[in-house]
Design an enzyme around this catalytic site. Structure first.
Site, mmCIF file in Angstrom:
data_model
loop_
_atom_site.group_PDB
_atom_site.id
_atom_site.type_symbol
_atom_site.label_atom_id
_atom_site.label_comp_id
_atom_site.label_asym_id
_atom_site.label_seq_id
_atom_site.Cartn_x
_atom_site.Cartn_y
_atom_site.Cartn_z
ATOM 1 N N HIS A 63 0.747 -1.074 -0.008
ATOM 2 C CA HIS A 63 -0.145 0.106 0.022
ATOM 3 C C HIS A 63 0.817 1.235 0.139
ATOM 4 O O HIS A 63 1.863 1.116 0.169
ATOM 5 C CB HIS A 63 -1.032 -0.002 1.090
ATOM 6 N N HIS A 65 1.489 3.857 1.903
ATOM 7 C CA HIS A 65 2.193 4.526 3.306
ATOM 8 C C HIS A 65 3.559 4.490 3.124
ATOM 9 O O HIS A 65 4.099 3.672 2.922
ATOM 10 C CB HIS A 65 1.327 3.862 4.375
ATOM 11 N N ASP A 67 6.014 4.184 5.216
ATOM 12 C CA ASP A 67 6.964 3.502 5.728
ATOM 13 C C ASP A 67 6.988 1.850 5.154
ATOM 14 O O ASP A 67 7.657 1.147 5.487
ATOM 15 C CB ASP A 67 6.460 3.044 7.185
ATOM 16 N N HIS A 68 6.201 1.922 4.078
ATOM 17 C CA HIS A 68 6.204 0.775 3.179
ATOM 18 C C HIS A 68 7.082 0.977 1.756
ATOM 19 O O HIS A 68 7.105 0.228 1.208
ATOM 20 C CB HIS A 68 5.010 0.225 3.013
ATOM 21 N N HIS A 140 -7.499 -1.900 5.739
ATOM 22 C CA HIS A 140 -6.557 -0.964 6.330
ATOM 23 C C HIS A 140 -7.506 0.562 6.127
ATOM 24 O O HIS A 140 -8.310 0.480 5.745
ATOM 25 C CB HIS A 140 -5.144 -0.764 5.777
ATOM 26 N N ASP A 211 -0.275 -4.106 6.791
ATOM 27 C CA ASP A 211 -1.209 -3.631 7.418
ATOM 28 C C ASP A 211 -2.504 -4.054 7.222
ATOM 29 O O ASP A 211 -3.109 -3.820 6.068
ATOM 30 C CB ASP A 211 -1.181 -2.154 7.314
ATOM 31 N N HIS A 269 6.252 -5.706 12.070
ATOM 32 C CA HIS A 269 5.487 -4.129 11.919
ATOM 33 C C HIS A 269 5.049 -4.080 13.392
ATOM 34 O O HIS A 269 3.929 -3.543 13.721
ATOM 35 C CB HIS A 269 4.282 -4.318 11.036
#
EC number: 3.1.26.11
Length: 315
Positions: A63, A65, A67-68, A140, A211, A269
């Site tokens: 996805h 975001h 941090d990914h 999510h 997530d 995570h």
């Protein structure tokens, strides 16, 4: 097959954990590496492993975001600087192509290889003679996909000596026997595949769930998997926050693995609120639900034991 955790933290890097990234080393199966998510500084993490960026064949982004995926532009550039010329397949949500192309354009980064973008939707996103990857929409706060990776069963191994003893000549008849077919020899005798082959080796199945709240799709993607990698940002005491922010608890992850009748469960995570001394209690609670559970740490490596058909930690 080996799984290498390059980042096991949630949201932002900490002293203990970098942001999300996981490498699936398929060097024996296809001579390449697949990455799942690519958090900030992933190329720094790779420097501490044996992974070569030019060996990375596919990258799957769960996805959009940061941090990914904040580590993606740097890794793409380094793959080029280090002589990577083979095409790269990049799988992810619809905005991923725009993000990558804009970042490379504005930073004046020239790549020596083409990128093939694949917009992910539910269903099979990749399949060839040896592997299949299925994506499923998780729950999510933005569209997020989990992935189920299946290695197809290997062909039976042919015993050449037995075949010769039965009078099978060199040539296409041997190939048919290896493929599981029976053949008729020139003298009219029948030779069945089972007489000259060992049993086919079963392939592995890995489920990688980014997530997500606790949901049925996680269970579907994990059904009978040998390994489930599941996010666990929160614990049982903070389950209200988990639901509010679209995440899972350690107990949710254990529930998914147990309901799916999966083998090994590895949670990642984890929130920076959890200190190393907290892990013993988290692990004990998880194992009450799914005994074969562990907490992943950066640079942990697990491998597929073909003889025992299970995932084992590599030292």
């Amino acid at each position: 097959m080996q799984v290498v955790f390059l980042g096991t933290g949630a949201g932002m890097p900490s002293k203990q954990r970098n942001t999300s990234a996981l490498a699936l080393k398929l060097l024996e199966e296809r001579g390449t590496v697949w990455l799942f998510d690519c958090g900030e500084a992933v190329q720094h993490q790779i420097l501490r492993t044996s992974i070569k960026p030019r060996k990375v064949e596919k990258i799957f982004i769960s996805h959009m975001h940061g941090d990914h995926l904040f580590g993606l532009p740097g890794l793409l550039g380094s793959r080029s600087f280090q002589g990577g010329e083979e095409p790269l397949d990049l799988y992810g949500p619809k905005d991923l192509k725009e993000y990558v192309e804009m970042t490379l354009r504005l930073s004046r980064t020239h790549l020596t290889y083409p990128i093939h973008f694949h917009e992910v939707s539910e269903g099979i996103v990749f399949e060839d003679d040896t592997m299949k990857v299925e994506a499923g929409l998780l729950e999510h706060v933005i569209p997020t996909y989990g992935f189920r990776i299946e290695q197809k069963d290997l062909l039976p191994k042919l015993d050449i000596d037995k075949a010769r003893e039965l009078g099978v000549p060199k040539g296409p008849l041997l190939a048919k026997l290896k493929a599981g077919e029976s053949v008729v020899l020139p003298d009219g005798s029948l030779v069945e595949s089972e007489q000259v082959t060992e049993a086919a080796q079963k392939g592995f199945t890995v489920s990688i769930l980014g997530d997500t709240r606790l949901c049925n799709k996680s269970v579907e993607l994990s059904r009978e998997a040998h390994l489930v990698v599941h996010e666990a940002t929160f614990d049982g005491e903070t389950k209200k926050l988990a639901k509010e922010y679209g995440h899972s608890t350690t107990l949710d992850a254990a529930s998914v693995a147990s309901t799916a009748n999966a083998g090994k469960l590895l949670v990642n995570h984890l929130s920076a609120r959890f200190m190393p001394e907290d892990e013993k209690g988290l692990l004990a609670a998880m194992r009450q639900i799914h005994p074969n559970a562990d907490i992943a740490h950066d640079f942990d490596e697990y491998g597929w034991n073909k003889k025992e058909h299970r995932i084992m930690k590599l030292e």
